[in-house]
Design a protein around this motif. Structure first.
Motif, PDB file in Angstrom:
ATOM      1  N   UNK A 136     -37.888 -47.450  59.847  1.00 18.81           N
ATOM      2  CA  UNK A 136     -39.271 -47.175  59.459  1.00 18.81           C
ATOM      3  C   UNK A 136     -39.798 -48.296  58.572  1.00 18.81           C
ATOM      4  N   UNK A 137     -40.988 -48.757  58.908  1.00 18.79           N
ATOM      5  CA  UNK A 137     -41.671 -49.798  58.135  1.00 18.79           C
ATOM      6  C   UNK A 137     -42.722 -49.105  57.283  1.00 18.79           C
ATOM      7  N   UNK A 138     -42.685 -49.377  56.001  1.00 16.06           N
ATOM      8  CA  UNK A 138     -43.619 -48.752  55.062  1.00 16.06           C
ATOM      9  C   UNK A 138     -44.812 -49.670  54.836  1.00 16.06           C
ATOM     10  N   UNK A 139     -45.990 -49.126  55.025  1.00 16.59           N
ATOM     11  CA  UNK A 139     -47.251 -49.805  54.751  1.00 16.59           C
ATOM     12  C   UNK A 139     -47.830 -49.111  53.515  1.00 16.59           C
ATOM     13  N   UNK A 140     -47.529 -49.621  52.317  1.00 17.81           N
ATOM     14  CA  UNK A 140     -47.899 -48.916  51.084  1.00 17.81           C
ATOM     15  C   UNK A 140     -49.381 -48.561  50.985  1.00 17.81           C
ATOM     16  N   UNK A 141     -50.254 -49.362  51.583  1.00 22.05           N
ATOM     17  CA  UNK A 141     -51.693 -49.108  51.508  1.00 22.05           C
ATOM     18  C   UNK A 141     -52.253 -48.653  52.855  1.00 22.05           C
ATOM     19  N   UNK A 142     -51.383 -48.272  53.775  1.00 22.59           N
ATOM     20  CA  UNK A 142     -51.822 -47.892  55.105  1.00 22.59           C
ATOM     21  C   UNK A 142     -52.358 -49.097  55.865  1.00 22.59           C
ATOM     22  N   UNK A 143     -53.132 -48.823  56.879  1.00 23.27           N
ATOM     23  CA  UNK A 143     -53.809 -49.863  57.654  1.00 23.27           C
ATOM     24  C   UNK A 143     -55.308 -49.681  57.465  1.00 23.27           C
ATOM     25  N   UNK A 144     -56.099 -50.760  57.596  1.00 23.42           N
ATOM     26  CA  UNK A 144     -57.549 -50.592  57.486  1.00 23.42           C
ATOM     27  C   UNK A 144     -58.033 -49.503  58.445  1.00 23.42           C
ATOM     28  N   UNK A 145     -58.738 -48.543  57.901  1.00 21.46           N
ATOM     29  CA  UNK A 145     -59.226 -47.424  58.699  1.00 21.46           C
ATOM     30  C   UNK A 145     -58.240 -46.270  58.803  1.00 21.46           C
ATOM     31  N   UNK A 201     -51.978 -43.416  56.712  1.00 17.63           N
ATOM     32  CA  UNK A 201     -50.845 -43.688  57.602  1.00 17.63           C
ATOM     33  C   UNK A 201     -49.979 -44.774  56.973  1.00 17.63           C
ATOM     34  N   UNK A 202     -48.828 -44.397  56.461  1.00 19.91           N
ATOM     35  CA  UNK A 202     -48.014 -45.341  55.696  1.00 19.91           C
ATOM     36  C   UNK A 202     -46.646 -45.624  56.303  1.00 19.91           C
ATOM     37  N   UNK A 203     -46.253 -44.859  57.327  1.00 16.40           N
ATOM     38  CA  UNK A 203     -44.927 -45.044  57.918  1.00 16.40           C
ATOM     39  C   UNK A 203     -45.058 -45.267  59.424  1.00 16.40           C
ATOM     40  N   UNK A 204     -44.502 -46.389  59.869  1.00 22.07           N
ATOM     41  CA  UNK A 204     -44.576 -46.782  61.273  1.00 22.07           C
ATOM     42  C   UNK A 204     -43.222 -47.277  61.744  1.00 22.07           C
ATOM     43  N   UNK A 205     -43.044 -47.302  63.058  1.00 23.90           N
ATOM     44  CA  UNK A 205     -41.890 -47.950  63.667  1.00 23.90           C
ATOM     45  C   UNK A 205     -42.404 -48.873  64.760  1.00 23.90           C
ATOM     46  N   UNK A 206     -41.622 -49.905  65.047  1.00 22.73           N
ATOM     47  CA  UNK A 206     -41.923 -50.799  66.159  1.00 22.73           C
ATOM     48  C   UNK A 206     -41.091 -50.360  67.355  1.00 22.73           C
ATOM     49  N   UNK A 207     -41.759 -50.101  68.466  1.00 26.67           N
ATOM     50  CA  UNK A 207     -41.074 -49.683  69.689  1.00 26.67           C
ATOM     51  C   UNK A 207     -41.404 -50.669  70.797  1.00 26.67           C
TER      52      UNK A 207
END
Length: 144
Positions: free
Chosen positions: A18-27, A31-37
């Protein structure tokens, strides 16, 4: 853990993927937790939200398609992502997939930067770059 995804159905992911985006994504600030598939047999990957199955972005590594693409990260981003060297960094750009597919564009103005060792990410909005939000991924078709 299992997550439901936009393009892959239900998949098992490891916590360490899991990749953490502490500030989410614009818009998508929440949403702070993502994975690359990986997208099977393509150069594309999906940045998939762990929490929201319908939220998945199609990405590419831009340097194969745009060999002169370059930018510098500001000091705040370097600190936020805890980047110590270039080897820590993976860069992707979000695609707007079109129909027909050859009209697909890439957002070079807002790359997704990931510290692959610390599993931290951020979509960086470049200020005053020579890039736009829509660059054609494929050159104009050559007439035969």
């Amino acid at each position: 853990m299992n997550i439901d995804t936009k393009y892959h159905g239900t998949v098992a992911v490891k916590e360490e993927d899991i990749i953490h985006f502490p500030h989410g994504l614009p818009g998508f600030a929440d949403e702070k937790r993502f994975v690359l598939l990986p997208l099977a047999d393509t150069p594309f990957v999906i940045l998939q939200s762990v929490e929201t199955p319908a939220l998945g972005f199609v990405l590419i590594e831009p340097f194969s398609y745009f060999p002169t693409y370059e930018f510098e990260l500001d000091e705040a981003t370097v600190e936020q992502l805890n980047i110590e060297s270039e080897r820590d960094v993976a860069v992707y750009v979000i695609l707007t997939v079109a129909d027909p597919f050859h009209e697909t564009t890439a957002n070079l103005q807002a790359p997704v930067v990931i510290n692959v060792h610390k599993r931290l990410g951020k979509q960086v909005i470049l200020t005053n770059p020579p890039y736009k939000t829509k660059h054609r991924l494929f050159p104009e078709k050559v007439a035969t």
